[in-house]
Scaffold this motif. Structure first.
Motif, PDB file in Angstrom:
ATOM      1  N   LEU A   5       0.874  -1.172   0.000  1.00 40.05           N
ATOM      2  CA  LEU A   5       0.000   0.000   0.000  1.00 40.05           C
ATOM      3  C   LEU A   5       0.913   1.224   0.000  1.00 40.05           C
ATOM      4  O   LEU A   5       1.768   1.363   0.885  1.00 40.05           O
ATOM      5  N   ILE A   6       0.758   2.068  -1.009  1.00 41.65           N
ATOM      6  CA  ILE A   6       1.585   3.265  -1.138  1.00 41.65           C
ATOM      7  C   ILE A   6       0.716   4.488  -0.870  1.00 41.65           C
ATOM      8  O   ILE A   6      -0.285   4.695  -1.546  1.00 41.65           O
ATOM      9  N   ALA A   7       1.106   5.270   0.133  1.00 44.61           N
ATOM     10  CA  ALA A   7       0.336   6.458   0.505  1.00 44.61           C
ATOM     11  C   ALA A   7       1.199   7.698   0.321  1.00 44.61           C
ATOM     12  O   ALA A   7       2.203   7.879   1.016  1.00 44.61           O
ATOM     13  N   ASP A   8       0.809   8.523  -0.636  1.00 45.72           N
ATOM     14  CA  ASP A   8       1.528   9.772  -0.891  1.00 45.72           C
ATOM     15  C   ASP A   8       0.566  10.700  -1.627  1.00 45.72           C
ATOM     16  O   ASP A   8      -0.251  10.233  -2.412  1.00 45.72           O
ATOM     17  N   ASP A   9       0.675  11.996  -1.385  1.00 46.86           N
ATOM     18  CA  ASP A   9      -0.216  12.929  -2.061  1.00 46.86           C
ATOM     19  C   ASP A   9       0.418  13.496  -3.337  1.00 46.86           C
ATOM     20  O   ASP A   9      -0.203  14.295  -4.025  1.00 46.86           O
ATOM     21  N   GLU A  10       1.646  13.074  -3.675  1.00 44.65           N
ATOM     22  CA  GLU A  10       2.293  13.535  -4.905  1.00 44.65           C
ATOM     23  C   GLU A  10       2.081  12.505  -6.006  1.00 44.65           C
ATOM     24  O   GLU A  10       2.585  11.385  -5.933  1.00 44.65           O
ATOM     25  N   HIS A  11       1.354  12.915  -7.039  1.00 44.79           N
ATOM     26  CA  HIS A  11       0.950  12.015  -8.120  1.00 44.79           C
ATOM     27  C   HIS A  11       2.144  11.325  -8.800  1.00 44.79           C
ATOM     28  O   HIS A  11       2.127  10.125  -9.044  1.00 44.79           O
ATOM     29  N   ILE A  13       5.129  10.649  -7.675  1.00 40.98           N
ATOM     30  CA  ILE A  13       5.742   9.644  -6.792  1.00 40.98           C
ATOM     31  C   ILE A  13       4.882   8.383  -6.783  1.00 40.98           C
ATOM     32  O   ILE A  13       5.397   7.267  -6.912  1.00 40.98           O
ATOM     33  N   LEU A  14       3.575   8.565  -6.623  1.00 42.64           N
ATOM     34  CA  LEU A  14       2.667   7.405  -6.640  1.00 42.64           C
ATOM     35  C   LEU A  14       2.816   6.597  -7.929  1.00 42.64           C
ATOM     36  O   LEU A  14       2.915   5.376  -7.896  1.00 42.64           O
ATOM     37  N   MET A  15       2.823   7.291  -9.051  1.00 43.45           N
ATOM     38  CA  MET A  15       2.879   6.605 -10.342  1.00 43.45           C
ATOM     39  C   MET A  15       4.189   5.849 -10.526  1.00 43.45           C
ATOM     40  O   MET A  15       4.198   4.704 -10.970  1.00 43.45           O
ATOM     41  N   SER A  16       5.318   6.473 -10.173  1.00 38.49           N
ATOM     42  CA  SER A  16       6.601   5.800 -10.367  1.00 38.49           C
ATOM     43  C   SER A  16       6.748   4.611  -9.418  1.00 38.49           C
ATOM     44  O   SER A  16       7.243   3.556  -9.819  1.00 38.49           O
ATOM     45  N   LEU A  17       6.299   4.771  -8.177  1.00 37.70           N
ATOM     46  CA  LEU A  17       6.372   3.653  -7.231  1.00 37.70           C
ATOM     47  C   LEU A  17       5.429   2.523  -7.642  1.00 37.70           C
ATOM     48  O   LEU A  17       5.796   1.345  -7.585  1.00 37.70           O
ATOM     49  N   GLU A  18       4.224   2.886  -8.057  1.00 36.54           N
ATOM     50  CA  GLU A  18       3.263   1.869  -8.477  1.00 36.54           C
ATOM     51  C   GLU A  18       3.836   1.054  -9.642  1.00 36.54           C
ATOM     52  O   GLU A  18       3.814  -0.173  -9.625  1.00 36.54           O
ATOM     53  N   TYR A  19       4.366   1.738 -10.634  1.00 36.86           N
ATOM     54  CA  TYR A  19       4.941   1.068 -11.799  1.00 36.86           C
ATOM     55  C   TYR A  19       6.086   0.137 -11.373  1.00 36.86           C
ATOM     56  O   TYR A  19       6.137  -1.032 -11.776  1.00 36.86           O
ATOM     57  N   SER A  20       6.991   0.644 -10.554  1.00 38.98           N
ATOM     58  CA  SER A  20       8.164  -0.134 -10.148  1.00 38.98           C
ATOM     59  C   SER A  20       7.786  -1.375  -9.345  1.00 38.98           C
ATOM     60  O   SER A  20       8.346  -2.452  -9.553  1.00 38.98           O
ATOM     61  N   PHE A  21       6.830  -1.229  -8.436  1.00 38.62           N
ATOM     62  CA  PHE A  21       6.452  -2.381  -7.610  1.00 38.62           C
ATOM     63  C   PHE A  21       5.620  -3.394  -8.394  1.00 38.62           C
ATOM     64  O   PHE A  21       5.742  -4.597  -8.179  1.00 38.62           O
ATOM     65  N   ARG A  22       4.795  -2.928  -9.312  1.00 40.00           N
ATOM     66  CA  ARG A  22       4.069  -3.868 -10.184  1.00 40.00           C
ATOM     67  C   ARG A  22       5.058  -4.697 -11.007  1.00 40.00           C
ATOM     68  O   ARG A  22       4.876  -5.891 -11.192  1.00 40.00           O
ATOM     69  N   LYS A  23       6.098  -4.037 -11.511  1.00 40.34           N
ATOM     70  CA  LYS A  23       7.134  -4.727 -12.283  1.00 40.34           C
ATOM     71  C   LYS A  23       7.830  -5.808 -11.443  1.00 40.34           C
ATOM     72  O   LYS A  23       8.281  -6.813 -11.974  1.00 40.34           O
ATOM     73  N   GLN A  24       7.897  -5.586 -10.139  1.00 38.57           N
ATOM     74  CA  GLN A  24       8.526  -6.543  -9.228  1.00 38.57           C
ATOM     75  C   GLN A  24       7.557  -7.646  -8.795  1.00 38.57           C
ATOM     76  O   GLN A  24       7.901  -8.501  -7.998  1.00 38.57           O
ATOM     77  N   TYR A  26       4.432  -7.138  -7.299  1.00 37.57           N
ATOM     78  CA  TYR A  26       3.577  -6.784  -6.163  1.00 37.57           C
ATOM     79  C   TYR A  26       2.169  -6.442  -6.639  1.00 37.57           C
ATOM     80  O   TYR A  26       1.988  -5.908  -7.728  1.00 37.57           O
ATOM     81  N   GLU A  27       1.210  -6.713  -5.767  1.00 41.12           N
ATOM     82  CA  GLU A  27      -0.131  -6.167  -5.952  1.00 41.12           C
ATOM     83  C   GLU A  27      -0.109  -4.808  -5.258  1.00 41.12           C
ATOM     84  O   GLU A  27       0.208  -4.721  -4.068  1.00 41.12           O
ATOM     85  N   VAL A  28      -0.407  -3.739  -6.010  1.00 38.95           N
ATOM     86  CA  VAL A  28      -0.219  -2.380  -5.498  1.00 38.95           C
ATOM     87  C   VAL A  28      -1.557  -1.708  -5.218  1.00 38.95           C
ATOM     88  O   VAL A  28      -2.471  -1.758  -6.032  1.00 38.95           O
ATOM     89  N   PHE A  29      -1.649  -1.088  -4.046  1.00 33.29           N
ATOM     90  CA  PHE A  29      -2.819  -0.299  -3.661  1.00 33.29           C
ATOM     91  C   PHE A  29      -2.336   1.129  -3.416  1.00 33.29           C
ATOM     92  O   PHE A  29      -1.246   1.337  -2.906  1.00 33.29           O
ATOM     93  N   ILE A  30      -3.166   2.099  -3.782  1.00 34.18           N
ATOM     94  CA  ILE A  30      -2.785   3.511  -3.718  1.00 34.18           C
ATOM     95  C   ILE A  30      -3.726   4.283  -2.793  1.00 34.18           C
ATOM     96  O   ILE A  30      -4.942   4.092  -2.837  1.00 34.18           O
ATOM     97  N   ALA A  31      -3.121   5.160  -1.979  1.00 36.80           N
ATOM     98  CA  ALA A  31      -3.903   6.086  -1.147  1.00 36.80           C
ATOM     99  C   ALA A  31      -3.256   7.460  -1.252  1.00 36.80           C
ATOM    100  O   ALA A  31      -2.032   7.565  -1.371  1.00 36.80           O
TER     101      ALA A  31
END
Length: 120
Positions: A5-11, A13-24, A26-31
């Motif tokens: 679960l990635i929680a950040d209000d900066e779009h 950062i969320l997008m780059s982390l989501e992409y990177s963890f999906r590539k690894q 992970y099932e990614v959830f965003i807040a």
């Protein structure tokens, strides 16, 4: 599949982390703030929560306090990912029970490696 679960209000950062963890794999959830984190935690139990401190509505410190009261999350690792680099802020985050404190800017590669080591 590991859940993060990635929680950040900066779009960006969320997008780059989501992409990177999906590539690894992970099932990614965003807040985007602490209240969204707490809502998501009613339905999922992530392996890791990446938590920004400075967010609208409910900040990372308050969110972590709430997380620590949830018995079903005893095994969930919480990592603060913050632009707050003052040693007092880092100390506060760790005293509240965060498993790690990573300051921005950060290396996504090192962050993923650190999380993999925590989950082993």
């Amino acid at each position: 599949m590991k859940k993060i679960l990635i929680a950040d209000d900066e779009h960006k950062i969320l997008m780059s982390l989501e992409y990177s963890f999906r590539k690894q794999g992970y099932e990614v959830f965003i807040a985007r703030d602490g209240t969204e984190v707490l809502d998501l935690l009613k339905t999922i139990i992530p392996d890791v929560i990446l938590l920004d401190i400075m967010m609208p509505n409910l900040d990372g410190y308050s969110t972590l306090n709430e997380i620590k009261t949830m018995e079903n999350l005893n095994h969930t690792k919480v990592i603060f990912l913050s632009a707050k680099t003052n040693p007092k802020d880092i100390e506060k985050g760790l005293e509240l029970g965060a498993d790690a404190y990573v300051t921005k800017p950060y290396s996504i590669k090192k962050l993923i490696q650190q999380i993999e080591e925590m989950l082993d």
